[in-house]
Write an enzyme that holds these catalytic residues in place. Structure first.
Site, short mmCIF file in Angstrom:
data_model
loop_
_atom_site.label_atom_id
_atom_site.label_comp_id
_atom_site.label_asym_id
_atom_site.label_seq_id
_atom_site.Cartn_x
_atom_site.Cartn_y
_atom_site.Cartn_z
N ARG A 1 15.90 -21.99 -64.68
CA ARG A 1 14.54 -22.25 -65.18
C ARG A 1 14.57 -23.29 -66.29
NH1 ARG A 1 12.10 -16.07 -65.19
NH2 ARG A 1 12.67 -15.69 -63.00
N ARG B 1 17.21 -16.30 -73.31
CA ARG B 1 16.44 -17.33 -72.61
C ARG B 1 17.34 -18.50 -72.29
NH1 ARG B 1 11.01 -17.52 -72.22
NH2 ARG B 1 10.76 -15.97 -73.87
N GLU C 1 11.72 -7.78 -72.54
CA GLU C 1 11.61 -7.69 -71.09
C GLU C 1 12.98 -7.85 -70.43
OE1 GLU C 1 8.94 -10.57 -69.36
OE2 GLU C 1 9.93 -10.38 -67.41
N SER D 1 10.72 -7.29 -64.37
CA SER D 1 9.29 -7.44 -64.14
C SER D 1 9.06 -7.07 -62.68
CB SER D 1 8.90 -8.89 -64.40
OG SER D 1 7.51 -9.02 -64.38
N ARG E 1 20.46 -10.33 -69.88
CA ARG E 1 19.75 -9.50 -70.85
C ARG E 1 20.33 -8.10 -70.91
NH1 ARG E 1 13.36 -11.48 -70.89
NH2 ARG E 1 13.87 -13.65 -71.41
#
Length: 429
Positions: free
Chosen positions: A267, A282, A354, A357, A396
């Site tokens: 990403r 991130r 998070e 999801s 994560r």
RNA sequence: GGAGAGGUGGCCGAGCGGUCGAAGGCGCAGCACUGGAAAUGCUGUAUAGAGGCAACUCUAUCGAGGGUUCGAAUCCCUCCCUCUCCGCCA
């Protein structure tokens, strides 16, 4: 993509649901363009019908011995040429309208579920439940952030990753790499046991696939693109795995389809400058085990709940404290009708972050990707419903382990469930 | 990268300018025959859009897009994909 017919049948209802997200989405323009387009279509198809008649007539006349050069045939040809001119005028207009409608439809988000809480942004998300308070670390004030402990242990290298790529990349070393691998295997094994079939799709995917799941045309700047080919680095396994069935008509008996998939995800994180600049939270490249479901429409709500449980089961086995948030209409992803985020406890920053999801896309992706199913011995097809969720994000999860399992002496314990996969119970210098 | 072959309905496969959404076969469904089944026979069996309360009608679709023609699965152009051989390569 929304169903144009449904928009036409229930315009007020559609508009009301869209307003729950954001008032910028107005369907009136679509309705107007569609009315024009249908009028044109009616006229056009009448002209075409007449032209088809003429061609048949000419065919018959020639077959019965009339010369193609005879006056009679020439006269009919003239009429046909006349009609062709009219069609040459109408066809581009209709095509243009169709393109406009299609582009508008592609730019509209899914309708939120009736059950999705209404709210303007992430501050109005609703906490549905919380798990693992007993496992909250009691030494929170002495816990270092995961990037610090990781570098001290020599298992995470950020500076060297920057040297070979750029910022927001990591190099895993020794037990760091082994832990990543162990987490992938652990998660895959659990999800396979839960009934998901493993797939390992291509990491490079084409534009049609990104359009199918909704990343394109609106969110192209979020993905890395190969400029010499129509190929992109997959931002999530959701894209390749859901698109495995693009343009397919499945037999009803094949449903439900459950897939789990480990893939790297890429990403660009455009627009998140300065956010989470440190650590594993991130990155431009991270690993993830994804869950994807393709199901009958009437089952998607219950399949959604079950999928969330499958993701939660991983956190529970790892004994990582987390909470489940239901996203409100203002924070809901573009294609989702309903979404739960799992947020894991990160003691160094004293927050939940998070880690998964889980969304129900209803028929939104199915329409774009044209994934349908057919009931045996019944005419016609129906769109499937698609769902997906992380089960879980590996990086994560590693961050959460490095923090929640950190010991005062700077070592990190390994969760019991993971020890067989790693072959040891402690990471130390 | 070089040379060649090819992409037709759920599948196989014919058609190579005329009434073709497409022969034939397989598969599938219904009916008949049977005590029941097999075999056999008959009938039916694509998707999407538009119109209609409906029965139904019209239009489009033979890899995709353009062109020639009154008319294209069939001819021409461009692109995509698959296969075979050679080269290169993990």
């Amino acid at each position: 993509m929304l169903d144009l017919k449904y928009i036409r049948q229930e315009p007020e209802k559609v508009q009301e649901l869209l307003n729950r997200r954001d008032s910028q989405y107005q369907i009136q323009e679509i309705l107007d363009l569609n009315q024009k387009q249908r009028d044109l279509e009616t006229t056009r198809s009448r002209l075409q019908a007449r032209n088809n008649e003429i061609s048949k007539e000419i065919g018959q006349k020639i077959k019965s011995g009339l010369s193609p050069e005879s006056e009679e045939v020439k006269n009919i040809k003239a009429e046909s040429n006349q009609i062709k001119q009219e069609l040459n005028d109408l066809e581009p207009q209709e095509r243009e309208l169709k393109t406009q409608i299609q582009n508008l439809l592609l730019s509209f988000p899914n309708l939120p579920s009736e059950t999705t809480p209404v709210g303007k942004d992430d501050t109005e998300n609703v906490e549905t439940r919380r798990w693992g308070d007993d496992y909250l670390p009691d030494n929170s004030d002495t816990i270092s952030p995961h990037w610090e402990i990781g570098e001290k242990l020599g298992i995470l290298e950020f500076n060297r990753a920057v040297k070979i790529a750029q910022s927001r990349f990591v190099n895993l070393v020794g037990m760091g790499a082994a832990l990543e691998r162990a987490l992938i295997n652990f998660m895959l094994n659990r999800q396979i046991a839960a009934g998901y079939q493993e797939v390992m799709p291509p990491a490079l995917i084409n534009s049609d696939s990104l359009t199918g799941t909704g990343q394109l045309p609106k969110f192209g700047e979020e993905s890395f693109q190969c400029n010499r080919d129509d190929l992109w680095l997959a931002p999530t396994a959701e894209v390749p795995v859901t698109n495995l069935y693009r343009e397919e008509i499945l037999d009803a008996g094949q449903l439900p389809i459950y897939h789990c998939s480990y893939t790297p995800c890429f990403r660009r994180e455009a627009g998140s400058y300065g956010k989470d600049t440190k650590g594993l939270i991130r990155l431009h490249q991270f690993n993830k085990v994804e869950l994807v479901k393709i199901v009958r429409p009437e089952n998607s709500p219950s399949e959604h709940e079950a999928l969330v449980q499958n993701a939660e089961a991983i956190l529970q086995e790892l004994k990582l404290p987390y909470r489940v948030m239901e996203l409100c209409t203002g924070d809901l992803g573009f294609g989702a009708a309903k979404c739960y985020d799992l947020e894991v406890w990160l003691p160094s920053s004293n927050t939940y972050r998070e880690i998964s999801s889980c969304s129900n896309f209803t028929d939104f992706q199915a329409r774009r990707a044209n994934i349908r199913f057919k009931e045996a011995n019944q005419k016609g097809t129906h769109f499937v419903h698609t769902l997906n969720g992380s089960g879980l994000a590996i990086g994560r999860t590693m961050a959460a382990i490095l923090e929640n399992y950190q010991q005062p002496d700077g070592t990190v314990k390994i969760p019991d469930a993971l020890q067989p996969y790693l072959g040891q119970s402690l990471i130390s210098v």
